[in-house]
Scaffold this motif. Sequence first.
Motif, PDB file in Angstrom:
ATOM      1  N   LEU A  45      -7.855   0.589   0.463  1.00 33.43           N
ATOM      2  CA  LEU A  45      -8.635   1.622   1.153  1.00 33.43           C
ATOM      3  C   LEU A  45      -7.773   2.752   1.686  1.00 33.43           C
ATOM      4  CD1 LEU A  45     -11.314  -0.440   3.095  1.00 33.43           C
ATOM      5  CD2 LEU A  45     -11.429   0.575   0.819  1.00 33.43           C
ATOM      6  N   LEU A  46      -6.489   2.517   1.869  1.00 31.41           N
ATOM      7  CA  LEU A  46      -5.630   3.594   2.357  1.00 31.41           C
ATOM      8  C   LEU A  46      -5.478   4.720   1.332  1.00 31.41           C
ATOM      9  CD1 LEU A  46      -2.830   1.727   4.347  1.00 31.41           C
ATOM     10  CD2 LEU A  46      -4.952   2.763   5.173  1.00 31.41           C
ATOM     11  N   LEU A  47      -5.903   4.463   0.099  1.00 31.07           N
ATOM     12  CA  LEU A  47      -5.911   5.525  -0.910  1.00 31.07           C
ATOM     13  C   LEU A  47      -7.159   6.389  -0.800  1.00 31.07           C
ATOM     14  CD1 LEU A  47      -4.671   3.571  -4.070  1.00 31.07           C
ATOM     15  CD2 LEU A  47      -3.312   4.836  -2.395  1.00 31.07           C
ATOM     16  N   MET A  48      -8.132   5.950  -0.004  1.00 36.61           N
ATOM     17  CA  MET A  48      -9.356   6.728   0.196  1.00 36.61           C
ATOM     18  C   MET A  48      -9.086   7.791   1.255  1.00 36.61           C
ATOM     19  SD  MET A  48     -13.204   5.323   1.091  1.00 36.61           S
ATOM     20  CE  MET A  48     -13.381   4.317  -0.369  1.00 36.61           C
ATOM     21  N   ASP A  49      -8.256   8.750   0.854  1.00 36.07           N
ATOM     22  CA  ASP A  49      -7.705   9.729   1.790  1.00 36.07           C
ATOM     23  C   ASP A  49      -7.813  11.116   1.166  1.00 36.07           C
ATOM     24  OD1 ASP A  49      -6.184  11.299   3.463  1.00 36.07           O
ATOM     25  OD2 ASP A  49      -4.508   9.893   3.596  1.00 36.07           O
ATOM     26  N   GLN A  50      -8.488  12.018   1.851  1.00 38.57           N
ATOM     27  CA  GLN A  50      -8.688  13.354   1.298  1.00 38.57           C
ATOM     28  C   GLN A  50      -7.423  14.209   1.319  1.00 38.57           C
ATOM     29  OE1 GLN A  50     -12.762  15.217   1.781  1.00 38.57           O
ATOM     30  NE2 GLN A  50     -12.763  13.919   3.601  1.00 38.57           N
ATOM     31  N   SER A  51      -6.410  13.777   2.035  1.00 38.07           N
ATOM     32  CA  SER A  51      -5.130  14.489   1.950  1.00 38.07           C
ATOM     33  C   SER A  51      -4.396  14.122   0.657  1.00 38.07           C
ATOM     34  CB  SER A  51      -4.245  14.149   3.153  1.00 38.07           C
ATOM     35  OG  SER A  51      -3.805  12.799   3.101  1.00 38.07           O
ATOM     36  N   THR A  70       0.813  -1.217   0.000  1.00 32.77           N
ATOM     37  CA  THR A  70       0.000   0.000   0.000  1.00 32.77           C
ATOM     38  C   THR A  70       0.847   1.268   0.000  1.00 32.77           C
ATOM     39  OG1 THR A  70      -1.798   1.146   1.132  1.00 32.77           O
ATOM     40  CG2 THR A  70      -0.206   0.007   2.533  1.00 32.77           C
ATOM     41  N   MET A  71       2.001   1.258   0.670  1.00 27.84           N
ATOM     42  CA  MET A  71       2.858   2.445   0.673  1.00 27.84           C
ATOM     43  C   MET A  71       3.452   2.696  -0.709  1.00 27.84           C
ATOM     44  SD  MET A  71       4.802   2.148   4.359  1.00 27.84           S
ATOM     45  CE  MET A  71       5.699   3.676   4.082  1.00 27.84           C
TER      46      MET A  71
END
Length: 448
Positions: free
Chosen positions: A385-391, A356-357
Motif C-alpha cells: 500500500l505504500l506504493l499507493m502514493d500520488q507523489s 517496501t523501500m
Amino acid sequence: MLLNFEVENWMSYRDGAAFSTTGSLERQHMETLAKIPGFRSKKALPVVAVYGGNASGKTGLFKAIAALKVMVTQDPGVNGILPIEPFMLEDGATLRPTTFDITFLAGKNVYRLVVEATVDGVSYESLEIVKEKGSIDVYERDMEKKPVFSFNETFFADLAHVNYVAKSTRGNQLFLGRAMADNVTELADPFLWFANVLELVGVGSDAWAFATALEKREGFLEFAGETLARLDTGISRLEGQQVGMDSLPPDAELRRHINELGQNEAVTVVINQINGDYGFEMFTARSVNGKPDIQRLSTVHIGPDGAEHRFSLSMESSGTQRLMVLLPMLFDLSGLGGQVGSKVYVVDELDRCLHTMLTRKLLEDFLETCGPDTRKQMLFTTHDLLLMDQSLMRRDEMYISQRDVHGCSELVGLSEFEGIRFDKDLIRSYLDGRFGGIPMLGEAIAYG
C-alpha cells in the motif's frame, strides 16, 4: 506498448475487467508519459498498479495476459486444448467463450486484437489497425459466418497465400500465430510484439530468465552485481567460481553433453535445490583446451575481517533471490540490454519477498527513465500500500481489484472516483473502504 486490455468470462471475472494505459486529463507526472505515434491528443502511461485483497482477481489479470501470449505464440498441437479458464461459479459459463480484447503499439502502428475462445477452439478472431480517427480492418475470422475468414485485400501482397494459410489454420489455433509460421510477413509486427516485447514475470518464475540474460545479454553480469550491491543485499559482486564435475547433478546425459562441447560452446545448468519459491544454483560449463571447465555463479560478500567470502546462490535470502529473478527486467527496462526501452513487462506481485523501500526504489528508478520518447512499461499487481502514493504515481495508473459476495471480481480505476485531490492520502481512504478491494474478514473462531 500495451494501451488497453479487456477480458470477460475469465476466472473470477464473469462480467469482464478492463484497464487502459492511455493517460487521462490528470496533470501530475506528465513528464513520464510517452507519445503514441499517430495520436496527437493521447499519451501512454509507463506503469499500471493493481491493488486488492487476496483472491480478489489480481493474479487472474496476469494469467489472462499470459494465456493470450501463449495462444498467439505457441501451437497447441493437433489435439491440444487452449489455456482458457472461464468463470465457474455459474451454470453455463464454461460453455460460453472467453473474450480477450487487447490494443497495443507495435512498430509504427496501433493494433487491436480480439479473440473469443473456449478450451476446444477459437470462435472469433479479428485484427485491426487503430487510427486517431477510425480504424482499418486487417482480417476477421468468425466461425458462424461463411466464409469464415475475410481479409483486407490492400493489406496483403499475396492474398492467395493468405487464403491458403487460413484454410490450413486449425480450430485450436490463432490465425495470427499460424500466419507467421507460414511467412505472412505483413503480420510480423503484431506477432513479434507478443513474442519479443511482451514479457511476464510470475510468482513462480524461476532463475531461467536470469540464466538466459547471463548467457545472451552483454554486460548483464556486471549490471546484476552492481545492482545487488546498490540495493543493500550485502553482495559486493557476482563472479564464477571453478568447481568440479561432481558439483553438477548425477545426470549421465548432461555429463556426456558437457564432455562433447566444442571450443566455443557453453551450456548453462540451473538447479532448483530447495522446496518452495526460491533456492537455486547456476553453473556454466564450457570446453577449455579440450577439458570441461565448470563455473558456479557465486555471490561475493565482504566480512568484518575485510576479506572476501563466496556464497552459493541458494545461500542467499528469498528476497535476494526474488530480486535476482527481477534483474533481467530491470536490465531491459534500463535500456542497457539494447532494447531501446521497448519492453512491456507484466509482473505478478512485484513486492513479493521485498522490503517496501526496495520496491519503491525499483519503481522510482524506472519512472526516472520514462519520458515522451520511451516505449517501455511495467504493469504489476501488488499488496504494498505504500506504493499507493500520488507523489510516485498518477491516479489513472492505479486500479483496485475486488470480489463481491457472489465470487465475481471487478476492476476499478482510482481515476473513476470523484473528488480525489492531488494531495489526498489514498492509503487512508483505501483502508477506510472508500475504494473497495479490502478483505472482508469474519470473526475469529473460538477454540477450546
